[in-house]
Design a protein around this motif. Structure first.
Motif, PDB file in Angstrom:
ATOM      1  N   GLY A 243       0.815  -1.205   0.000  1.00 24.18           N
ATOM      2  CA  GLY A 243       0.000   0.000   0.000  1.00 24.18           C
ATOM      3  C   GLY A 243       0.845   1.250   0.000  1.00 24.18           C
ATOM      4  N   GLY A 244       0.210   2.357   0.035  1.00 20.30           N
ATOM      5  CA  GLY A 244       0.897   3.636  -0.027  1.00 20.30           C
ATOM      6  C   GLY A 244       1.015   4.293   1.339  1.00 20.30           C
ATOM      7  N   ASP A 245       1.640   3.619   2.306  1.00 19.54           N
ATOM      8  CA  ASP A 245       1.821   4.181   3.641  1.00 19.54           C
ATOM      9  C   ASP A 245       3.064   5.066   3.636  1.00 19.54           C
ATOM     10  OD1 ASP A 245       1.897   4.790   6.290  1.00 19.54           O
ATOM     11  OD2 ASP A 245       2.230   2.740   6.997  1.00 19.54           O
ATOM     12  N   ASN A 246       2.862   6.335   3.301  1.00 15.47           N
ATOM     13  CA  ASN A 246       3.983   7.262   3.202  1.00 15.47           C
ATOM     14  C   ASN A 246       4.695   7.469   4.531  1.00 15.47           C
ATOM     15  OD1 ASN A 246       3.744   7.690   0.491  1.00 15.47           O
ATOM     16  ND2 ASN A 246       2.407   9.472   0.714  1.00 15.47           N
ATOM     17  N   PHE A 247       3.951   7.468   5.629  1.00 11.57           N
ATOM     18  CA  PHE A 247       4.547   7.668   6.954  1.00 11.57           C
ATOM     19  C   PHE A 247       5.610   6.608   7.225  1.00 11.57           C
ATOM     20  CE2 PHE A 247       4.596   7.264  11.604  1.00 11.57           C
ATOM     21  CZ  PHE A 247       4.798   8.589  11.966  1.00 11.57           C
ATOM     22  N   SER A 248       5.238   5.344   7.061  1.00 12.98           N
ATOM     23  CA  SER A 248       6.175   4.247   7.307  1.00 12.98           C
ATOM     24  C   SER A 248       7.323   4.254   6.313  1.00 12.98           C
ATOM     25  CB  SER A 248       5.448   2.899   7.224  1.00 12.98           C
ATOM     26  OG  SER A 248       4.470   2.811   8.218  1.00 12.98           O
ATOM     27  N   SER A 249       7.013   4.544   5.071  1.00 11.14           N
ATOM     28  CA  SER A 249       8.051   4.553   4.038  1.00 11.14           C
ATOM     29  C   SER A 249       9.099   5.618   4.312  1.00 11.14           C
ATOM     30  CB  SER A 249       7.436   4.790   2.661  1.00 11.14           C
ATOM     31  OG  SER A 249       6.572   3.743   2.330  1.00 11.14           O
ATOM     32  N   ARG A 250       8.648   6.805   4.674  1.00  7.66           N
ATOM     33  CA  ARG A 250       9.597   7.888   4.953  1.00  7.66           C
ATOM     34  C   ARG A 250      10.489   7.549   6.137  1.00  7.66           C
ATOM     35  NH1 ARG A 250       5.095  12.050   4.074  1.00  7.66           N
ATOM     36  NH2 ARG A 250       5.381  12.603   1.896  1.00  7.66           N
ATOM     37  N   ILE A 251       9.876   7.032   7.179  1.00  8.67           N
ATOM     38  CA  ILE A 251      10.668   6.684   8.363  1.00  8.67           C
ATOM     39  C   ILE A 251      11.643   5.558   8.041  1.00  8.67           C
ATOM     40  CG2 ILE A 251      10.553   5.691  10.684  1.00  8.67           C
ATOM     41  CD1 ILE A 251       8.121   7.404  11.206  1.00  8.67           C
TER      42      ILE A 251
ATOM     43  N   VAL B 262      20.193   7.680  18.834  1.00  3.69           N
ATOM     44  CA  VAL B 262      18.985   8.188  19.508  1.00  3.69           C
ATOM     45  C   VAL B 262      17.923   8.525  18.459  1.00  3.69           C
ATOM     46  CG1 VAL B 262      18.072  10.113  20.871  1.00  3.69           C
ATOM     47  CG2 VAL B 262      20.211   8.996  21.561  1.00  3.69           C
ATOM     48  N   ALA B 263      18.352   9.111  17.338  1.00  3.85           N
ATOM     49  CA  ALA B 263      17.402   9.452  16.267  1.00  3.85           C
ATOM     50  C   ALA B 263      16.741   8.199  15.705  1.00  3.85           C
ATOM     51  CB  ALA B 263      18.121  10.216  15.161  1.00  3.85           C
ATOM     52  N   ILE B 264      17.504   7.132  15.551  1.00 10.87           N
ATOM     53  CA  ILE B 264      16.931   5.870  15.053  1.00 10.87           C
ATOM     54  C   ILE B 264      15.924   5.317  16.050  1.00 10.87           C
ATOM     55  CG2 ILE B 264      17.492   3.457  14.530  1.00 10.87           C
ATOM     56  CD1 ILE B 264      20.136   4.547  13.284  1.00 10.87           C
ATOM     57  N   ALA B 265      16.251   5.396  17.335  1.00  7.08           N
ATOM     58  CA  ALA B 265      15.312   4.931  18.365  1.00  7.08           C
ATOM     59  C   ALA B 265      14.026   5.759  18.334  1.00  7.08           C
ATOM     60  CB  ALA B 265      15.964   4.993  19.745  1.00  7.08           C
ATOM     61  N   LEU B 266      14.163   7.074  18.191  1.00  8.12           N
ATOM     62  CA  LEU B 266      12.972   7.931  18.095  1.00  8.12           C
ATOM     63  C   LEU B 266      12.156   7.608  16.852  1.00  8.12           C
ATOM     64  CD1 LEU B 266      14.374  11.420  19.200  1.00  8.12           C
ATOM     65  CD2 LEU B 266      12.737   9.976  20.433  1.00  8.12           C
ATOM     66  N   ALA B 267      12.827   7.292  15.751  1.00  4.62           N
ATOM     67  CA  ALA B 267      12.111   6.926  14.527  1.00  4.62           C
ATOM     68  C   ALA B 267      11.325   5.641  14.734  1.00  4.62           C
ATOM     69  CB  ALA B 267      13.096   6.765  13.372  1.00  4.62           C
ATOM     70  N   ALA B 268      11.909   4.682  15.451  1.00  6.25           N
ATOM     71  CA  ALA B 268      11.192   3.431  15.724  1.00  6.25           C
ATOM     72  C   ALA B 268       9.964   3.692  16.588  1.00  6.25           C
ATOM     73  CB  ALA B 268      12.124   2.435  16.408  1.00  6.25           C
ATOM     74  N   ILE B 269      10.118   4.549  17.575  1.00  5.91           N
ATOM     75  CA  ILE B 269       8.979   4.880  18.441  1.00  5.91           C
ATOM     76  C   ILE B 269       7.919   5.626  17.629  1.00  5.91           C
ATOM     77  CG2 ILE B 269       8.246   6.215  20.462  1.00  5.91           C
ATOM     78  CD1 ILE B 269      11.082   5.661  21.623  1.00  5.91           C
ATOM     79  N   ALA B 270       8.348   6.522  16.756  1.00  8.84           N
ATOM     80  CA  ALA B 270       7.406   7.255  15.901  1.00  8.84           C
ATOM     81  C   ALA B 270       6.639   6.291  15.008  1.00  8.84           C
ATOM     82  CB  ALA B 270       8.149   8.283  15.056  1.00  8.84           C
ATOM     83  N   LEU B 271       7.326   5.294  14.492  1.00  8.78           N
ATOM     84  CA  LEU B 271       6.675   4.307  13.630  1.00  8.78           C
ATOM     85  C   LEU B 271       5.645   3.499  14.403  1.00  8.78           C
ATOM     86  CD1 LEU B 271       6.631   3.183  10.780  1.00  8.78           C
ATOM     87  CD2 LEU B 271       8.439   1.611  11.440  1.00  8.78           C
TER      88      LEU B 271
ATOM     89  N   THR C 113       4.120   4.420  17.274  1.00 12.71           N
ATOM     90  CA  THR C 113       3.033   5.252  17.808  1.00 12.71           C
ATOM     91  C   THR C 113       2.346   6.084  16.730  1.00 12.71           C
ATOM     92  OG1 THR C 113       4.543   7.073  18.307  1.00 12.71           O
ATOM     93  CG2 THR C 113       4.162   5.430  20.053  1.00 12.71           C
ATOM     94  N   ARG C 114       3.010   6.165  15.555  1.00 12.06           N
ATOM     95  CA  ARG C 114       2.508   6.947  14.424  1.00 12.06           C
ATOM     96  C   ARG C 114       2.322   8.424  14.797  1.00 12.06           C
ATOM     97  NH1 ARG C 114       2.100   3.777  10.428  1.00 12.06           N
ATOM     98  NH2 ARG C 114       0.818   5.033   9.052  1.00 12.06           N
ATOM     99  N   LYS C 115       3.256   8.915  15.595  1.00 10.69           N
ATOM    100  CA  LYS C 115       3.234  10.326  16.011  1.00 10.69           C
ATOM    101  C   LYS C 115       4.154  11.122  15.099  1.00 10.69           C
ATOM    102  CE  LYS C 115       0.883   9.609  19.851  1.00 10.69           C
ATOM    103  NZ  LYS C 115      -0.451  10.062  20.056  1.00 10.69           N
ATOM    104  N   LYS C 116       3.583  12.090  14.430  1.00 12.12           N
ATOM    105  CA  LYS C 116       4.342  12.926  13.503  1.00 12.12           C
ATOM    106  C   LYS C 116       5.420  13.722  14.227  1.00 12.12           C
ATOM    107  CE  LYS C 116       3.284  13.801   9.076  1.00 12.12           C
ATOM    108  NZ  LYS C 116       3.995  13.105   8.061  1.00 12.12           N
ATOM    109  N   TRP C 117       5.114  14.230  15.434  1.00  8.80           N
ATOM    110  CA  TRP C 117       6.091  15.048  16.152  1.00  8.80           C
ATOM    111  C   TRP C 117       7.328  14.234  16.526  1.00  8.80           C
ATOM    112  CZ3 TRP C 117       7.685  14.150  21.153  1.00  8.80           C
ATOM    113  CH2 TRP C 117       6.912  13.272  21.920  1.00  8.80           C
TER     114      TRP C 117
END
Length: 188
Positions: A21-29, A150-159, A161-165
């Motif tokens: 599918g076209g899940d841009n959020f996951s793809s970008r992360i 740390v940035a990679i860990a935050l990206a995993a958490i963002a993925l 929780t699907r939190k844009k911030w």
């Protein structure tokens, strides 16, 4: 012959849809995480390399310092011989010309030894300074690598929780890591 067929359940359908599918959020992360991991590997290599260099320079400084110490000990031995020759001059019945020649020779030899010892001391100090400089670079590379981790860990958490911030926080921390690496890379 019987035909085989597969029945997809609702879960299987959702997994296929998510994968294609076209899940841009996951793809970008995912793409940014791969880029951050690659940069982190490079920063980690640089951190290890500079740490090794700092150790080698520190070792060289110690070796040169030992050579300088040997020269200073040699200088002291010549001083002792000169002092004994000067003492012998005041003894009755000695060949004063021989001892005066020895004193002159020891003075001359001491000057050469002193010059060499001072040069070795200076060289040792230069190796120490070089080691300190490279160790400072190592710390910056390690900080850059840590920021990317740390940035990679935050990206995993963002993925998860699907939190844009959190996604943007991850990019911000990665930017700090890249800035630290840039400071080391370009200011050296």
């Amino acid at each position: 012959m019987a035909e085989e067929f597969e029945v997809h359940g609702p879960h299987d359908h959702e997994l296929e849809h998510a994968a294609h599918g076209g899940d841009n959020f996951s793809s970008r992360i995912a793409v940014m995480t791969a880029i951050m991991a690659t940069a982190g590997a490079i920063f980690g290599f640089q951190a290890g390399s500079t740490q090794n260099d700092a150790g080698m320079f520190k070792n060289k400084a110690g070796i040169v310092k030992t050579e300088a110490s040997d020269q200073w000990n040699f200088y002291q031995a010549k001083s002792n011989k000169q002092n004994l020759a000067e003492l012998a001059l005041v003894l009755p019945g000695v060949d004063t010309a021989k001892y005066q020649a020895d004193i002159a020779r020891y003075k001359s030899e001491k000057e050469e030894i002193k010059k060499k010892a001072e040069e070795l001391d200076k060289s040792s100090k230069e190796w120490e300074e070089k080691s300190d400089e490279v160790l400072h670079q190592h710390h910056r590379w390690a900080q850059a690598m840590t920021a990317l981790q740390v940035a990679i860990a935050l990206a995993a958490i963002a993925l998860l929780t699907r939190k844009k911030w959190l996604q943007f926080a991850s990019y911000g921390v990665a930017g700090v890591g890249v800035a630290l690496a840039g400071c080391v890379w370009f200011l050296v």
